[in-house]
Each structure stands twice: as structure tokens, then as C-alpha cells.
Design a protein around this motif. Structure first.
Motif, PDB file in Angstrom:
ATOM      1  N   ARG A  95     -38.920   7.539  21.095  1.00  0.00           N
ATOM      2  CA  ARG A  95     -37.891   8.204  20.282  1.00  0.00           C
ATOM      3  C   ARG A  95     -37.253   7.167  19.368  1.00  0.00           C
ATOM      4  NH1 ARG A  95     -35.688   8.241  25.364  1.00  0.00           N
ATOM      5  NH2 ARG A  95     -34.002   6.750  25.655  1.00  0.00           N
ATOM      6  N   ARG A  96     -36.666   7.691  18.307  1.00  0.00           N
ATOM      7  CA  ARG A  96     -35.940   6.845  17.346  1.00  0.00           C
ATOM      8  C   ARG A  96     -34.448   6.991  17.610  1.00  0.00           C
ATOM      9  NH1 ARG A  96     -39.288   6.776  12.073  1.00  0.00           N
ATOM     10  NH2 ARG A  96     -41.056   8.071  12.656  1.00  0.00           N
ATOM     11  N   ARG A  97     -33.767   5.872  17.438  1.00  0.00           N
ATOM     12  CA  ARG A  97     -32.306   5.885  17.488  1.00  0.00           C
ATOM     13  C   ARG A  97     -31.816   5.138  16.266  1.00  0.00           C
ATOM     14  NH1 ARG A  97     -31.381   3.854  23.579  1.00  0.00           N
ATOM     15  NH2 ARG A  97     -32.082   5.714  24.660  1.00  0.00           N
ATOM     16  N   SER A  98     -30.671   5.522  15.769  1.00  0.00           N
ATOM     17  CA  SER A  98     -30.099   4.809  14.628  1.00  0.00           C
ATOM     18  C   SER A  98     -29.792   3.373  15.029  1.00  0.00           C
ATOM     19  CB  SER A  98     -28.804   5.482  14.165  1.00  0.00           C
ATOM     20  OG  SER A  98     -29.082   6.749  13.659  1.00  0.00           O
ATOM     21  N   ASN A  99     -30.076   2.468  14.108  1.00  0.00           N
ATOM     22  CA  ASN A  99     -29.748   1.068  14.327  1.00  0.00           C
ATOM     23  C   ASN A  99     -28.236   0.926  14.150  1.00  0.00           C
ATOM     24  OD1 ASN A  99     -29.213  -1.717  13.902  1.00  0.00           O
ATOM     25  ND2 ASN A  99     -31.324  -2.035  13.242  1.00  0.00           N
ATOM     26  N   PRO A 100     -27.522   0.455  15.168  1.00  0.00           N
ATOM     27  CA  PRO A 100     -26.064   0.380  15.057  1.00  0.00           C
ATOM     28  C   PRO A 100     -25.587  -0.565  13.954  1.00  0.00           C
ATOM     29  CG  PRO A 100     -26.819  -0.593  17.119  1.00  0.00           C
ATOM     30  CD  PRO A 100     -28.012   0.007  16.439  1.00  0.00           C
ATOM     31  N   ARG A 101     -26.403  -1.544  13.588  1.00  0.00           N
ATOM     32  CA  ARG A 101     -26.018  -2.495  12.538  1.00  0.00           C
ATOM     33  C   ARG A 101     -26.394  -2.022  11.142  1.00  0.00           C
ATOM     34  NH1 ARG A 101     -28.691  -7.219  15.873  1.00  0.00           N
ATOM     35  NH2 ARG A 101     -30.042  -5.459  16.079  1.00  0.00           N
ATOM     36  N   ASP A 102     -27.366  -1.108  11.050  1.00  0.00           N
ATOM     37  CA  ASP A 102     -27.818  -0.629   9.746  1.00  0.00           C
ATOM     38  C   ASP A 102     -28.279   0.818   9.909  1.00  0.00           C
ATOM     39  OD1 ASP A 102     -29.009  -0.080   7.319  1.00  0.00           O
ATOM     40  OD2 ASP A 102     -30.201  -1.913   7.245  1.00  0.00           O
ATOM     41  N   HIS A 109     -37.701   3.321  20.806  1.00  0.00           N
ATOM     42  CA  HIS A 109     -37.588   3.105  22.245  1.00  0.00           C
ATOM     43  C   HIS A 109     -38.625   3.966  22.951  1.00  0.00           C
ATOM     44  CE1 HIS A 109     -33.514   1.319  21.904  1.00  0.00           C
ATOM     45  NE2 HIS A 109     -33.444   2.114  20.856  1.00  0.00           N
ATOM     46  N   LEU A 110     -39.184   3.457  24.031  1.00  0.00           N
ATOM     47  CA  LEU A 110     -40.059   4.279  24.856  1.00  0.00           C
ATOM     48  C   LEU A 110     -39.199   5.266  25.637  1.00  0.00           C
ATOM     49  CD1 LEU A 110     -42.604   1.726  26.382  1.00  0.00           C
ATOM     50  CD2 LEU A 110     -42.955   3.309  24.496  1.00  0.00           C
TER      51      LEU A 110
END
Length: 164
Positions: A95-102, A109-110
Motif C-alpha cells: 500500500r501507499r502512504r503519504s510521505n509525511p515530509r513531502d 509499505h508491505l
């Protein structure tokens, strides 16, 4: 003149004299790698590119990587990684998660299912290794590991020196 090592032949090139191992060492390494990965891919029913994505995500420090970092680690273009990621995401393996820095970028992530898939691949790889190495002595395996590790380290050292 460099000391001649047993089993090596000296050939002359325009840049000087070099010791070269038997014919086509790199070619044999590449063919062996292709045979190993190709056969394993057929055996487990998963393309090698997808296995590479799972392996890199599983072995990353925090269990996540961005597409560009993943592409760099695999030595391919981000477009190739994006295709693999889309398929793995559709199957529920990552799955994809938003990058907290950008926020414009995402971290991969698996999922729990992806973790299980990797563990199954890892177990199958150990089984394949046992079958392939059957008949070789411990000394032969240790020698092969030593030679391949030494080659990898020399290649990595040369790559770092050429960047700096």
C-alpha cells in the motif's frame, strides 16, 4: 611486472598488462544469475521484478521506500517500479502512504499479506538453495561465496571511487 597468480593468464592491452581469469567470468556470472532467477520465478509463479520489489521493501530500514528510492535500489527506472507497484497494490501486497515530509510523494509499505508472500518466497528460496547445492561440498560453497563476495566488494568499491 605484476605477480602472476595461479590459474590466471596475462594478456596485453593498450593500457598495459592485466591478469584475467579464465574466459568470460562475468558472462558466466550473468548466465548463472539469469538461470537462477528465471527458474525460481517460474517455480513460484511471480516475475522476478515483483520479487525484487517485495525484497527491497522487506529489507528497508523502516519497511518503506519511495518509488525513486526503490528504482535506484533495483537499478531500474521509476516507470518500471510504478508498473510493479500498481500490480502489487491491486493484489493487496503493498500500500501507499503519504510521505509525511513531502505530501507530493508516497511511501510504499508491505501489507500483512505482502509480508506473508515475502516469507513464503524466502522459504522457497531456501528450499531451492538446498536442492541446487546438493552434491557440492561445504568447502566448494564457502569458496564460491568468498569469490562472489570479493567480486561484489571490488565492484562496489570501484563504483564509489568513480563517483567521488
Amino acid at each position: 611486472m605484476p605477480e602472476k597468480k595461479p590459474g590466471l593468464r596475462t594478456t596485453s592491452h593498450s593500457e598495459g598488462t592485466h591478469d584475467h581469469p579464465g574466459p568470460h567470468l562475468f558472462q558466466e556470472i550473468v548466465r548463472t544469475h539469469q538461470a537462477l532467477i528465471g527458474n525460481f520465478s517460474l517455480e513460484v509463479g511471480m516475475p522476478s521484478a515483483r520479487m525484487g520489489v517485495l525484497r527491497q521493501l522487506r529489507s528497508s530500514e523502516d519497511g518503506s521506500l519511495g518509488v525513486v528510492d526503490l528504482a535506484r535500489a533495483l537499478g531500474v527506472t521509476p516507470a518500471i517500479v510504478t508498473r510493479q507497484v500498481q500490480e502489487l497494490e491491486t493484489e493487496g501486497l503493498l500500500r501507499r502512504r503519504s510521505n509525511p515530509r513531502d505530501r507530493r510523494r508516497s511511501q510504499l509499505h508491505l501489507t500483512a499479506r505482502g509480508q506473508r508472500a515475502f516469507e513464503q518466497l524466502h522459504q522457497r528460496a531456501h528450499e531451492l538453495q538446498s536442492r541446487v547445492l546438493h552434491g557440492l561440498t561445504n568447502e566448494e560453497v564457502a569458496t564460491a561465496c568468498h569469490v562472489l563476495r570479493s567480486l561484489r566488494m571490488a565492484i562496489e568499491t570501484q563504483r564509489h571511487e568513480s563517483r567521488g
